[in-house]
Scaffold this active site. Structure first.
Site, PDB file in Angstrom:
ATOM      1  N   HIS A 112       0.814  -1.209   0.000  1.00 20.53           N
ATOM      2  CA  HIS A 112       0.000   0.000   0.000  1.00 20.53           C
ATOM      3  C   HIS A 112       0.852   1.265   0.000  1.00 20.53           C
ATOM      4  O   HIS A 112       0.333   2.381   0.107  1.00 20.53           O
ATOM      5  CB  HIS A 112      -0.905  -0.043   1.253  1.00 20.53           C
ATOM      6  CG  HIS A 112      -2.062   0.884   1.216  1.00 20.53           C
ATOM      7  ND1 HIS A 112      -2.292   1.843   2.193  1.00 20.53           N
ATOM      8  CD2 HIS A 112      -3.083   1.009   0.336  1.00 20.53           C
ATOM      9  CE1 HIS A 112      -3.397   2.496   1.919  1.00 20.53           C
ATOM     10  NE2 HIS A 112      -3.902   2.029   0.797  1.00 20.53           N
ATOM     11  N   LYS A 114       3.229   4.538  -0.880  1.00 20.96           N
ATOM     12  CA  LYS A 114       3.248   5.613  -1.876  1.00 20.96           C
ATOM     13  C   LYS A 114       4.526   6.411  -1.684  1.00 20.96           C
ATOM     14  O   LYS A 114       4.686   7.105  -0.677  1.00 20.96           O
ATOM     15  CB  LYS A 114       2.046   6.548  -1.720  1.00 20.96           C
ATOM     16  CG  LYS A 114       0.704   5.930  -2.084  1.00 20.96           C
ATOM     17  CD  LYS A 114      -0.013   5.401  -0.898  1.00 20.96           C
ATOM     18  CE  LYS A 114      -1.422   4.948  -1.280  1.00 20.96           C
ATOM     19  NZ  LYS A 114      -2.078   4.199  -0.202  1.00 20.96           N
ATOM     20  N   ASP A 119      16.751  11.376  -7.673  1.00 21.28           N
ATOM     21  CA  ASP A 119      18.200  11.598  -7.552  1.00 21.28           C
ATOM     22  C   ASP A 119      18.742  11.332  -6.155  1.00 21.28           C
ATOM     23  O   ASP A 119      19.804  11.855  -5.782  1.00 21.28           O
ATOM     24  CB  ASP A 119      18.564  13.030  -7.968  1.00 21.28           C
ATOM     25  CG  ASP A 119      18.403  13.267  -9.460  1.00 21.28           C
ATOM     26  OD1 ASP A 119      18.328  12.273 -10.208  1.00 21.28           O
ATOM     27  OD2 ASP A 119      18.335  14.437  -9.878  1.00 21.28           O
ATOM     28  N   HIS A 357      -9.147  10.855   1.989  1.00 19.01           N
ATOM     29  CA  HIS A 357      -8.207   9.774   1.713  1.00 19.01           C
ATOM     30  C   HIS A 357      -6.904   9.965   2.485  1.00 19.01           C
ATOM     31  O   HIS A 357      -6.036   9.102   2.498  1.00 19.01           O
ATOM     32  CB  HIS A 357      -7.926   9.663   0.216  1.00 19.01           C
ATOM     33  CG  HIS A 357      -7.268   8.385  -0.182  1.00 19.01           C
ATOM     34  ND1 HIS A 357      -5.915   8.274  -0.404  1.00 19.01           N
ATOM     35  CD2 HIS A 357      -7.767   7.142  -0.363  1.00 19.01           C
ATOM     36  CE1 HIS A 357      -5.618   7.025  -0.731  1.00 19.01           C
ATOM     37  NE2 HIS A 357      -6.716   6.317  -0.707  1.00 19.01           N
ATOM     38  N   LYS A 359      -4.155  10.264   5.503  1.00 19.46           N
ATOM     39  CA  LYS A 359      -3.838   9.517   6.714  1.00 19.46           C
ATOM     40  C   LYS A 359      -2.893  10.384   7.541  1.00 19.46           C
ATOM     41  O   LYS A 359      -1.682  10.441   7.296  1.00 19.46           O
ATOM     42  CB  LYS A 359      -3.175   8.180   6.389  1.00 19.46           C
ATOM     43  CG  LYS A 359      -3.978   7.299   5.391  1.00 19.46           C
ATOM     44  CD  LYS A 359      -3.543   7.523   3.970  1.00 19.46           C
ATOM     45  CE  LYS A 359      -4.071   6.489   2.991  1.00 19.46           C
ATOM     46  NZ  LYS A 359      -5.482   6.296   2.892  1.00 19.46           N
ATOM     47  N   ASP A 364      -0.266  15.285  20.560  1.00 17.73           N
ATOM     48  CA  ASP A 364       0.004  16.425  21.454  1.00 17.73           C
ATOM     49  C   ASP A 364       0.449  17.680  20.710  1.00 17.73           C
ATOM     50  O   ASP A 364       1.122  18.539  21.285  1.00 17.73           O
ATOM     51  CB  ASP A 364       1.069  16.046  22.503  1.00 17.73           C
ATOM     52  CG  ASP A 364       0.539  15.081  23.553  1.00 17.73           C
ATOM     53  OD1 ASP A 364      -0.694  15.049  23.757  1.00 17.73           O
ATOM     54  OD2 ASP A 364       1.356  14.361  24.163  1.00 17.73           O
TER      55      ASP A 364
END
Length: 466
Positions: A112, A114, A119, A357, A359, A364
């Site tokens: 999952h 991404k 470079d 979508h 996450k 704190d």
């Protein structure tokens, strides 16, 4: 942070155009739609000038047309691998479903992640896949999402993780298992399709590409725009996550690092997660924070905005218990009253097809998590995930400000319990419409069938898959 959808596309294209030596790219989904074609064209430009490109893709959520991306492997500058591939390379749902059913133990395990590294000096990591939805340019579906652009010592560590996945036994060369879609003929057809695509870009996308040329992302790559420097910790699952979790193999588990951070919370825990199906251990984290008198606030999708009815059916089981513990629940609306904090403008927001979508976790208001991990059982047990824990009060404050904007009553539903004895209480959804506060005791949904479907799914023991 890259919180605006079109800027997420901008960042990737300009990052590719700035690359001189290498591009290492890892995605769960890479659509061959308009935005995917723009990214593919940038990659081809890079390959033609001698940049080495490694592209690692998962195989679970492909749709018809995505196989065009695999044809890039016919170019000498590309190396394309597929993570845990299906044997059947077509898009017939019955055939794919049958293969999954008989090989569930293997095929249920997905990558999952991404990640894009250019470079070995700059990277972009977060929740976005490659596709129109994720860049908020599709009127029929817009996903509010986030990435973070990073430079400095963390980037070689990100590349090390990419190499772990690239060299794992799960990463299979595309040309070894899909000769048809990786052939010279398939590549020629895709090149022709890309040429036609450039000629028929509609005015909306032309405006987007013109805006892209004005973005300041390249100033970051060149070093002329100052970055916000902060300590960052890379957290991720090893490619062989199942073996690590069972204790059969060495490696890393992202959940351990998130759990450790959550258990330190003393004042406030903010969670932004599109899919919220907590495991018993995650429930214990939330209730533990409440026992320490920390405020726990969660923003997730409502039924009407939910991209996955299945995931929503799992989430339904936990609302009453969490509310009784004092957790604050907010469910984003599909039709936003204000575009503030959404990552998109008013025009596209008016279509009423918004969904979360992103996450994002804030601990704190000192440390934030940005990455690919949902607060659900699939992310914990079945998907490999990656992200950064960034010790920046400034970044945490920015995320909290956007959280506050999206949890305003004209953008979301505040979910609460009715008065009464435990066991006799019911859920209430409070929102604001045309300036008036509205209370509903039935769950907002797009239509009656959506309500029926989610109720039927909710009786199935699916939580571990969600």
């Amino acid at each position: 942070m890259v919180s605006t959808g079109i800027d997420g596309l901008t960042a990737r294209v300009e990052m590719i155009d700035a690359a001189q030596r290498s591009l290492d790219i890892q995605y769960y989904i890479f659509r061959a739609d308009e935005s995917g074609n723009l990214v593919a064209q940038a990659l081809l430009r890079a390959a033609d000038r001698g940049v080495r490109i490694r592209l690692l893709l998962d195989d679970a959520e492909t749709v018809s047309g995505d196989e065009k991306i695999l044809s890039l492997s016919a170019h000498a500058g590309f190396d394309v691998r597929i993570y845990n591939p299906f044997s059947y390379r077509g898009h017939n749902k019955l055939r794919r479903g049958a293969e999954f059913l008989f090989n569930k133990a293997r095929l249920d395990y997905r990558m999952h992640n991404k990640l894009m590294v250019a470079d070995s000096v700059v990277a972009i990591i977060g929740g976005r896949n490659i596709g129109n939805q994720y860049f908020q340019i599709d009127p029929s579906s817009q996903f509010g999402d986030d990435d973070v652009v990073v430079a400095g010592p963390i980037v070689p560590r990100l590349l090390d993780v990419f190499d772990e996945f690239w060299n794992s036994p799960f990463a299979i060369p595309a040309q070894a298992i899909d000769k048809l879609d990786t052939s010279e003929q398939a590549f020629s057809r895709y090149l022709a399709a890309l040429a036609e695509f450039r000629q028929r870009l509609d005015i909306t996308l032309q405006d987007s590409t013109q805006r892209m040329s004005k973005q300041p992302f390249l100033d970051i790559v060149s070093g002329s725009t100052p970055l916000h420097w902060a300590p960052a910790k890379l957290v991720y699952d090893s490619p062989g996550k199942k073996g690590v979790a069972k204790g059969d193999a060495p490696g890393r588990l992202i959940y351990s690092a998130i759990e450790e951070q959550a258990n330190k919370v003393s004042t406030e825990l903010l969670l932004v997660t599109p899919y919220f199906v907590p495991s018993p251990e995650e429930l214990a984290q939330l209730t533990g924070a409440r026992e320490r008198h920390a405020r726990v606030r969660i923003l997730t999708n409502s039924l009407e905005s939910a991209p996955s009815t299945e995931a929503q059916s799992g989430y339904m089981h936990y609302r009453v218990q969490l509310l009784q513990e004092g957790v604050e629940l907010h469910e984003v609306r599909a039709l936003l009253g204000s575009a503030q904090g959404s990552g998109q403008g008013k025009t596209i927001s008016r279509h009423g097809n918004y969904a979360l979508h992103a996450k994002l976790f804030v601990f704190d208001r000192k440390t934030s998590f940005v990455g690919s991990m949902n607060f659900d059982q699939r992310s914990r047990h079945l998907n490999t995930e990656i992200g950064l824990l960034i010790a920046s009060p400034e970044l945490s404050g920015d995320i909290a400000t956007r959280f506050d904007a999206l949890t305003q009553l004209d953008n979301s539903y505040a979910v609460t319990l009715s008065d009464g004895e435990p066991g006799k209480q019911h859920l209430i959804w409070t929102t604001q419409e045309a300036g008036t506060v509205v209370h509903r005791d039935t769950e907002p949904a797009r239509n009656a069938w959506q309500k029926i479907k989610v109720r039927l799914l909710s009786v199935l023991p699916l939580d571990r898959e969600l």
